[in-house]
Design an enzyme around this catalytic site. Sequence first.
Site, short mmCIF file in Angstrom:
data_model
loop_
_atom_site.label_atom_id
_atom_site.label_comp_id
_atom_site.label_asym_id
_atom_site.label_seq_id
_atom_site.Cartn_x
_atom_site.Cartn_y
_atom_site.Cartn_z
N TYR A 1 0.83 -1.21 0.00
CA TYR A 1 0.00 0.00 0.00
C TYR A 1 0.86 1.26 0.00
CZ TYR A 1 -4.05 -2.97 1.18
OH TYR A 1 -5.04 -3.93 1.18
N1 LIG Z 1 -6.98 -7.94 0.41
C1 LIG Z 1 -7.20 -7.19 -0.64
O1 LIG Z 1 -6.89 -7.57 -1.79
C2 LIG Z 1 -7.83 -5.85 -0.44
C3 LIG Z 1 -8.34 -5.14 -1.53
C4 LIG Z 1 -8.96 -3.91 -1.28
C5 LIG Z 1 -9.02 -3.41 0.02
N2 LIG Z 1 -8.49 -4.11 1.06
C6 LIG Z 1 -8.54 -3.61 2.45
O2 LIG Z 1 -9.85 -3.19 2.77
C7 LIG Z 1 -9.84 -1.83 3.15
C8 LIG Z 1 -11.14 -1.18 2.79
O3 LIG Z 1 -11.32 -1.19 1.38
P1 LIG Z 1 -12.08 0.01 0.69
O4 LIG Z 1 -11.40 1.29 1.04
O5 LIG Z 1 -12.24 -0.35 -0.72
O6 LIG Z 1 -13.48 -0.06 1.51
P2 LIG Z 1 -14.89 0.63 1.40
O7 LIG Z 1 -15.27 0.85 2.82
O8 LIG Z 1 -15.78 -0.18 0.53
O9 LIG Z 1 -14.68 2.04 0.66
C9 LIG Z 1 -14.16 3.13 1.35
C10 LIG Z 1 -14.39 4.41 0.58
O10 LIG Z 1 -15.78 4.76 0.60
C11 LIG Z 1 -15.92 6.15 0.68
N3 LIG Z 1 -16.68 6.49 1.90
C12 LIG Z 1 -16.68 5.84 3.08
N4 LIG Z 1 -17.53 6.43 3.94
C13 LIG Z 1 -18.09 7.46 3.28
C14 LIG Z 1 -19.05 8.44 3.63
N5 LIG Z 1 -19.63 8.48 4.83
N6 LIG Z 1 -19.37 9.38 2.69
C15 LIG Z 1 -18.81 9.37 1.46
N7 LIG Z 1 -17.90 8.44 1.07
C16 LIG Z 1 -17.53 7.51 1.97
C17 LIG Z 1 -14.52 6.76 0.75
O11 LIG Z 1 -14.17 7.11 -0.59
P3 LIG Z 1 -13.27 8.40 -0.91
O12 LIG Z 1 -11.99 8.19 -0.19
O13 LIG Z 1 -13.19 8.35 -2.40
O14 LIG Z 1 -14.03 9.58 -0.38
C18 LIG Z 1 -13.69 5.59 1.22
O15 LIG Z 1 -12.34 5.66 0.79
C19 LIG Z 1 -8.58 -1.25 2.51
O16 LIG Z 1 -8.15 -0.07 3.12
C20 LIG Z 1 -7.64 -2.40 2.68
O17 LIG Z 1 -7.12 -2.42 4.00
C21 LIG Z 1 -7.92 -5.33 0.85
#
Ligand SMILES: NC(=O)c1ccc[n+]([C@@H]2O[C@H](COP(=O)([O-])OP(=O)(O)OC[C@H]3O[C@@H](n4cnc5c(N)ncnc54)[C@H](OP(=O)(O)O)[C@@H]3O)[C@@H](O)[C@H]2O)c1
Length: 328
Positions: free
Chosen positions: A53
């Site tokens: 990351y």
């Molecule tokens: N193992 C793997 O291959 C893998 C792959 C992907 C992720 N991950 C892990 O999972 C974690 C979470 O993934 P993700 O970030 O994709 O999760 P997510 O919770 O589905 O998406 C998070 C995004 O949603 C938006 N968001 C959240 N709350 C909000 C609100 N109240 N209002 C407006 N927008 C909101 C933000 O976007 P904006 O930042 O654009 O505002 C935030 O970055 C990662 O950080 C990582 O640790 C693992």
Amino acid sequence: MNYRKLGRTGLRVSEVSLGTMAFGRWIDEKASAAVLDRALDAGINLIDTADVYGRGMDVGDPSLTGESEAIIGRVLKGRRDQVVLATKFHARVGTGVNDAGQSRYHLYRAIDRSLQRLQTDHIDLYQVHGFDAETPLDETLRGLDDLVRQGKIRYIGCSNYAAWQIAKAHGISAVHGLHRFESVQPEYSLIARGIERELAPFARSEQVGVIVYSPLGRGILTGKYRPDEAPPEGSRLAAGEKRLQQLLQANPAYALVEALKPLALRRSLTTAQLALAWVLSHPHITSAIIGASRPEHITDALQFADHRLSDEELQQIDEVSRSAGLFF
Ligand SMILES: NC(=O)c1ccc[n+]([C@@H]2O[C@H](COP(=O)([O-])OP(=O)(O)OC[C@H]3O[C@@H](n4cnc5c(N)ncnc54)[C@H](OP(=O)(O)O)[C@@H]3O)[C@@H](O)[C@H]2O)c1
């Protein structure tokens, strides 16, 4: 905050965990610290990161990976013992021929680099970031087992594995008396329900913890993206996250988000809160890793996280998902 047992282990993790893929990639250290502080204040104890990351993920430069771990190391100083720290290795983190994958050679270097960046002497949950078809599983599992015995790792887990791949790994661990994968980290949300067919029932049967990522569909389920409109300033889409672009192209899910709105409104929720409550209402889930680029995202998410949806609400959501072509 509720805490659930990680699979068959004695370890308890918060049912909402913090993902840090944004740290050092889309948000700077100051903003990352504010997110982490809010998460800890709210009782989140599971922090997920990966050696890959960082900004390097977008610009294709492996030397710019590791920033998330480095920020966590600095920001967590003095508070390391409050958290269950999870990281991963496997993805390319350098230009050398052995700077990726799960060979013992790369594993031993990857763990030491993660420990150094995270400023700790052990990782609580060390996960392989994907399946490595090029390296014998027993080489990786023996290496991981050695690291547990050396005290550098407490538990081992896998990510993006199919059920058969975990079953194969468990078989090898059992035959050789090695520590086994105690958790799996797949994607799971209203727009990615693939685990329901095989992985989730398998994990339940084998008591493997299921820590799911992207429960808000990388932001799609917040409704922030609109057809024919430019992405909001400061969002990941505006920053050019490739996986998010692909998801929106494959199935923009606008219809699903629209159909969820009245169901969310009935409970005075946002679609994001409903989407998270939906994930946590499934007993096969140990923890949902939310991503946050602002502290408010954590506060918003946690407002309803303690509540469960009724069977009737879950059925209604299945119906709207079916009509949006996202559930069969
Ligand atoms: N193992 C793997 O291959 C893998 C792959 C992907 C992720 N991950 C892990 O999972 C974690 C979470 O993934 P993700 O970030 O994709 O999760 P997510 O919770 O589905 O998406 C998070 C995004 O949603 C938006 N968001 C959240 N709350 C909000 C609100 N109240 N209002 C407006 N927008 C909101 C933000 O976007 P904006 O930042 O654009 O505002 C935030 O970055 C990662 O950080 C990582 O640790 C693992």
